[in-house]
Design an enzyme around this catalytic site. Structure first.
Site: not given
Lengths: 126, 180
Positions: A37, A39, A63, A106
């Protein structure tokens, strides 16, 4: 996807956003990333002479769930010893924030970040 | 065509199994394959034949997408060697690389305050593109020499860079829109 109220709260009012000087003796820095993603998460701890985490800050590009996970983690680690902080599991974070299965990674990112920060600090003191 | 569902994308497109692909050939072969399995040809066929035709169509589309995509093509090559990315929960990597990624995003955040944001974004986009080319070379060399761990690390960095480029280009597009 609907975010839980707790995620939204941390996302809209992130706690402890900031940076410490990574070269300082009492600072540990953990940098981690999630390629899929894109991140990136930086988590830093300030440790006192008794080995207690006095302060913690983070900076996360990602996110809402990644931001909330790191924000929550900085709250949790403050006042803990390094050993105690190591025991925080990604599942605790995921549960607290009610993360859906697709966002579990996450919380993994946040757990890895605190481990990396502790390792960095220990590296300076061994 | 009956074997197509079990073959790999490179064989299906009659390409050597390699990161370097001739995109014109890919496109050409795609049209050939598409013609051969087009659902219209099966309009009067039985349910099973129609179903197989649809499976082939979706396989061909998936193959086209993968072969054209600079990151997914690399991941697919590694998958053929048994390296799995589907459960990629591994997060630690090159700290210096991640620091660069973070600085780039910090830079993006304040780009609107610059005198000429579009020029800045253009040059950032070009930088990322050239980093991607370098990383693709790193991947290719590692892959060819069988250093699969290094190849995998290069793919993970490529994923980051690809994502970063998308963000830069999207931001440039939205700033351009606002100027009209």
């Amino acid at each position: 996807m609907a975010y839980s109220e707790k995620v939204l709260d941390h996302y809209e009012h992130p706690r402890n956003v900031g940076s410490f000087n990574k070269d300082e003796e009492n600072v540990g820095t953990g940098m981690v990333g999630a390629p899929a993603c894109g991140d990136v998460m930086k988590l830093q701890i300030k440790v006192n002479d008794d080995g207690i985490i006095e302060d913690a800050v983070f900076k996360t590009y990602g996110c809402g769930s990644a931001i909330a996970s790191s924000s929550l983690l900085t709250e949790w680690v403050k006042g803990k010893s390094l050993e105690e902080a190591k025991l925080i599991k990604n599942t605790d974070i995921a549960e607290e924030l009610a993360l859906p299965p697709v966002k579990i990674h996450c919380s993994v990112l946040a757990e890895d970040a605190i481990h990396a920060a502790i390792e960095d600090y220990n590296g300076k003191h061994n | 065509m009956t074997d197509a569902l079990s073959t790999n994308y490179f064989d299906l497109f009659e390409l050597p199994v390699s990161y370097d692909v001739d995109l014109a050939r890919v496109q050409h072969r795609y049209r050939e394959l598409q013609k051969a399995v087009h659902p219209d040809k099966y309009a009067n066929a039985g349910a099973q034949e129609r179903r197989i035709s649809m499976q082939h169509t979706s396989l061909i589309n998936q193959a086209l997408h993968t072969l054209k995509h600079p990151v997914e093509r690399a991941m697919y090559l590694l998958q053929l060697k048994g390296v799995d990315f589907t459960m990629d929960n591994e997060t630690t990597m090159d700290a210096a690389f991640l620091m660069e990624q973070m600085e780039m995003r910090e830079n993006l955040e304040s780009i609107r305050e610059k005198d000429d944001p579009l020029a800045e974004l253009d040059s950032m986009s070009a930088d990322v593109k050239s980093n991607m080319n370098v990383m693709a070379e790193v991947f290719k060399n590692a892959y060819i020499s069988g250093e699969l761990d290094d190849a995998r690390e290069a793919v993970r960095k490529l994923q980051f860079l690809y994502k970063a480029k998308q963000e830069i280009d999207e931001l440039a597009a939205s700033i351009e829109d606002e100027m009209i």
